[in-house]
Design a protein around this motif. Structure first.
Motif, PDB file in Angstrom:
ATOM      1  N   ILE A  91      -8.740  11.175  -1.952  1.00 20.46           N
ATOM      2  CA  ILE A  91      -9.970  11.925  -1.691  1.00 20.46           C
ATOM      3  C   ILE A  91     -11.092  11.201  -2.422  1.00 20.46           C
ATOM      4  O   ILE A  91     -10.914  10.775  -3.570  1.00 20.46           O
ATOM      5  N   VAL A  92     -12.249  11.058  -1.772  1.00 21.09           N
ATOM      6  CA  VAL A  92     -13.383  10.445  -2.458  1.00 21.09           C
ATOM      7  C   VAL A  92     -14.633  11.298  -2.253  1.00 21.09           C
ATOM      8  O   VAL A  92     -14.772  11.998  -1.256  1.00 21.09           O
ATOM      9  N   PHE A  93     -15.529  11.224  -3.222  1.00 23.34           N
ATOM     10  CA  PHE A  93     -16.826  11.883  -3.175  1.00 23.34           C
ATOM     11  C   PHE A  93     -17.873  10.782  -3.212  1.00 23.34           C
ATOM     12  O   PHE A  93     -17.930  10.018  -4.181  1.00 23.34           O
ATOM     13  N   LEU A  94     -18.687  10.697  -2.173  1.00 22.67           N
ATOM     14  CA  LEU A  94     -19.599   9.550  -2.092  1.00 22.67           C
ATOM     15  C   LEU A  94     -20.903   9.913  -1.410  1.00 22.67           C
ATOM     16  O   LEU A  94     -21.050  10.969  -0.785  1.00 22.67           O
ATOM     17  N   ALA A  95     -21.866   9.007  -1.568  1.00 21.25           N
ATOM     18  CA  ALA A  95     -23.160   9.180  -0.917  1.00 21.25           C
ATOM     19  C   ALA A  95     -23.008   8.909   0.572  1.00 21.25           C
ATOM     20  O   ALA A  95     -22.369   7.941   0.972  1.00 21.25           O
ATOM     21  N   GLY A  96     -23.576   9.781   1.392  1.00 24.56           N
ATOM     22  CA  GLY A  96     -23.457   9.650   2.841  1.00 24.56           C
ATOM     23  C   GLY A  96     -24.812   9.354   3.471  1.00 24.56           C
ATOM     24  O   GLY A  96     -25.787   9.056   2.778  1.00 24.56           O
ATOM     25  N   GLY A 155       4.111  25.924  -5.676  1.00 26.45           N
ATOM     26  CA  GLY A 155       4.938  24.766  -5.996  1.00 26.45           C
ATOM     27  C   GLY A 155       4.288  23.444  -5.676  1.00 26.45           C
ATOM     28  O   GLY A 155       4.950  22.403  -5.721  1.00 26.45           O
ATOM     29  N   ALA A 156       3.011  23.457  -5.325  1.00 27.71           N
ATOM     30  CA  ALA A 156       2.315  22.209  -4.994  1.00 27.71           C
ATOM     31  C   ALA A 156       2.348  21.273  -6.193  1.00 27.71           C
ATOM     32  O   ALA A 156       2.018  21.655  -7.319  1.00 27.71           O
ATOM     33  N   SER A 157       2.775  20.051  -5.949  1.00 29.52           N
ATOM     34  CA  SER A 157       2.856  19.089  -7.048  1.00 29.52           C
ATOM     35  C   SER A 157       2.581  17.692  -6.509  1.00 29.52           C
ATOM     36  O   SER A 157       2.479  17.480  -5.300  1.00 29.52           O
ATOM     37  N   GLY A 158       2.492  16.765  -7.442  1.00 28.82           N
ATOM     38  CA  GLY A 158       2.244  15.385  -7.055  1.00 28.82           C
ATOM     39  C   GLY A 158       0.965  14.876  -7.672  1.00 28.82           C
ATOM     40  O   GLY A 158       0.215  15.616  -8.315  1.00 28.82           O
ATOM     41  N   THR A 159       0.720  13.591  -7.486  1.00 33.72           N
ATOM     42  CA  THR A 159      -0.479  12.948  -8.019  1.00 33.72           C
ATOM     43  C   THR A 159      -1.467  12.704  -6.889  1.00 33.72           C
ATOM     44  O   THR A 159      -1.105  12.139  -5.861  1.00 33.72           O
ATOM     45  N   VAL A 160      -2.693  13.146  -7.075  1.00 34.39           N
ATOM     46  CA  VAL A 160      -3.754  12.922  -6.098  1.00 34.39           C
ATOM     47  C   VAL A 160      -4.785  11.998  -6.734  1.00 34.39           C
ATOM     48  O   VAL A 160      -5.314  12.278  -7.811  1.00 34.39           O
ATOM     49  N   ARG A 161      -5.037  10.884  -6.065  1.00 30.81           N
ATOM     50  CA  ARG A 161      -5.949   9.869  -6.595  1.00 30.81           C
ATOM     51  C   ARG A 161      -7.336  10.109  -6.026  1.00 30.81           C
ATOM     52  O   ARG A 161      -7.547  10.050  -4.819  1.00 30.81           O
ATOM     53  N   ILE A 162      -8.274  10.384  -6.913  1.00 32.81           N
ATOM     54  CA  ILE A 162      -9.614  10.816  -6.536  1.00 32.81           C
ATOM     55  C   ILE A 162     -10.613   9.748  -6.947  1.00 32.81           C
ATOM     56  O   ILE A 162     -10.573   9.236  -8.069  1.00 32.81           O
ATOM     57  N   GLY A 163     -11.515   9.416  -6.056  1.00 34.35           N
ATOM     58  CA  GLY A 163     -12.588   8.483  -6.371  1.00 34.35           C
ATOM     59  C   GLY A 163     -13.923   9.174  -6.225  1.00 34.35           C
ATOM     60  O   GLY A 163     -14.087  10.049  -5.374  1.00 34.35           O
ATOM     61  N   ILE A 172      -8.672  10.315 -11.614  1.00 36.08           N
ATOM     62  CA  ILE A 172     -10.066  10.176 -11.180  1.00 36.08           C
ATOM     63  C   ILE A 172     -10.617   8.834 -11.637  1.00 36.08           C
ATOM     64  O   ILE A 172     -10.465   8.446 -12.798  1.00 36.08           O
ATOM     65  N   GLU A 173     -11.258   8.147 -10.712  1.00 36.40           N
ATOM     66  CA  GLU A 173     -11.881   6.863 -11.033  1.00 36.40           C
ATOM     67  C   GLU A 173     -13.275   6.833 -10.423  1.00 36.40           C
ATOM     68  O   GLU A 173     -13.468   7.212  -9.258  1.00 36.40           O
ATOM     69  N   LEU A 174     -14.254   6.413 -11.211  1.00 33.94           N
ATOM     70  CA  LEU A 174     -15.624   6.297 -10.732  1.00 33.94           C
ATOM     71  C   LEU A 174     -15.872   4.889 -10.200  1.00 33.94           C
ATOM     72  O   LEU A 174     -15.428   3.906 -10.792  1.00 33.94           O
ATOM     73  N   ALA A 211       0.836  -1.208   0.000  1.00 31.73           N
ATOM     74  CA  ALA A 211       0.000   0.000   0.000  1.00 31.73           C
ATOM     75  C   ALA A 211       0.868   1.253   0.000  1.00 31.73           C
ATOM     76  O   ALA A 211       0.558   2.235  -0.683  1.00 31.73           O
ATOM     77  N   ALA A 212       1.961   1.226   0.755  1.00 24.51           N
ATOM     78  CA  ALA A 212       2.874   2.375   0.782  1.00 24.51           C
ATOM     79  C   ALA A 212       3.507   2.583  -0.593  1.00 24.51           C
ATOM     80  O   ALA A 212       3.674   3.721  -1.057  1.00 24.51           O
ATOM     81  N   ALA A 213       3.863   1.507  -1.266  1.00 23.55           N
ATOM     82  CA  ALA A 213       4.456   1.611  -2.599  1.00 23.55           C
ATOM     83  C   ALA A 213       3.478   2.245  -3.577  1.00 23.55           C
ATOM     84  O   ALA A 213       3.851   3.113  -4.382  1.00 23.55           O
ATOM     85  N   GLN A 214       2.214   1.827  -3.489  1.00 21.49           N
ATOM     86  CA  GLN A 214       1.207   2.390  -4.385  1.00 21.49           C
ATOM     87  C   GLN A 214       1.017   3.876  -4.107  1.00 21.49           C
ATOM     88  O   GLN A 214       0.921   4.687  -5.023  1.00 21.49           O
ATOM     89  N   ARG A 215       0.977   4.239  -2.822  1.00 20.43           N
ATOM     90  CA  ARG A 215       0.768   5.641  -2.451  1.00 20.43           C
ATOM     91  C   ARG A 215       1.949   6.508  -2.890  1.00 20.43           C
ATOM     92  O   ARG A 215       1.762   7.664  -3.291  1.00 20.43           O
TER      93      ARG A 215
END
Length: 295
Positions: A145-150, A90-98, A126-128, A23-27
């Protein structure tokens, strides 16, 4: 003692947060062997073991946990100070969003556009997916970060409400004119792990309507096309059918459900990455536009 680089400490912190080397490698966008090599380098430089085997698992030693607890706030403050000094330029990097499909259609485009404009160094993936899997991916560190029904209730997740989406019962206008749900027309829904599925059953039960079966489709846009083509009725998010209702391609065929879908943005409760927290703060300011009730 040789110098220990910040990326060594970052590696340890992500292993501790996510629980596994994989998991750390993926992150950190690297490989599991690279993570293992970093851990060996730290152990060699410090002259102590950071992990011990428990059954088939490798767990942090007490000394390793103390090291992480001492270094984590320092690393966070350093990164935050550098970003603050540049006003996040200077903010950079990949953010994985669901995101769930409804949230993606209702609020995600404007948020993505703002991030592209104001944080050009940030790459978004972004992945749905469905809410249950989004939760699992977030807790496992596969999403940031995820956006979901609560509402979402989990001690491992921090959430921010972003509004509600009204639901409508819709059908092809010709079918709606035949009497709505009282007519013998097929009923469609998302699969049973979706909130729309529960609302569908609640409406049918409250109206005393029985159907021998409920057809399902796991894609909202396909569901809209099925209903618009005259193959039945379904509970649908108002934000996604507003245009179709206005154009007469769909018509409301039953009073709107009393329950609306609430949506939330979420990150891990222990998230410390300042870029992810910055994007989450922006997500918390989102507001899904609610539609006035009718019928």
């Amino acid at each position: 003692m040789k110098r220990i680089a910040l990326f060594h400490l970052e590696t340890l912190m992500w292993i501790e947060r996510l629980g596994t080397f994989a998991a750390a490698a993926q992150r950190l966008h690297t490989t599991q062997p690279a993570i293992s090599a970093r851990v060996r380098e730290i152990e060699e430089q410090l002259g102590l073991a950071l992990f011990q085997r428990e059954g088939r698992r490798m767990v942090l030693t007490a000394r390793a946990r103390r090291l992480i607890q001492a270094c984590e706030p320092l690393c966070h403050e350093l990164e935050q100070a550098l970003l603050d000094a540049s006003d996040f330029a200077g903010a950079s990097g990949t953010v994985r969003i669901g995101s769930g499909e409804i949230a993606a259609a209702s609020c995600l485009p404007g948020w993505v556009q703002a991030i592209e404009r104001e944080r050009p160094g940030v790459t978004m993936e972004i992945e749905l997916d469905l809410t249950a899997r989004l939760m699992q991916d977030l807790l496992a560190g596969r999403r940031d970060i995820v956006f979901l029904a609560g509402p979402v209730a989990s001690p491992g997740i921090q959430t921010a409400p972003i509004g509600t989406v009204a639901l409508v019962w819709a059908a092809n206008p010709a079918l709606a004119a035949r009497g709505g749900l009282t007519a013998d027309l097929p009923i469609w829904s998302l699969p049973d792990h979706s909130p729309l599925h529960a609302v569908t059953h609640e409406t049918l039960d409250a109206a005393g309507i029985t159907r021998p079966r409920l057809h399902t489709c796991n894609n909202v846009r396909m569901l809209i096309e099925i209903v618009a083509s005259g193959r039945g009725a379904a509970v649908l998010p108002e934000t996604m059918v507003r245009e179709d209702l206005a154009r007469g391609r769909l018509a409301e065929c039953h009073p709107r459900p009393g329950r609306a879908l609430a949506f939330e943005a979420a990150v891990r409760a222990r998230e410390r990455d300042p870029v992810i927290l910055d994007l989450f703060a922006r997500a918390a300011d989102l507001r899904i536009e609610s539609a006035p009730r009718s019928l």
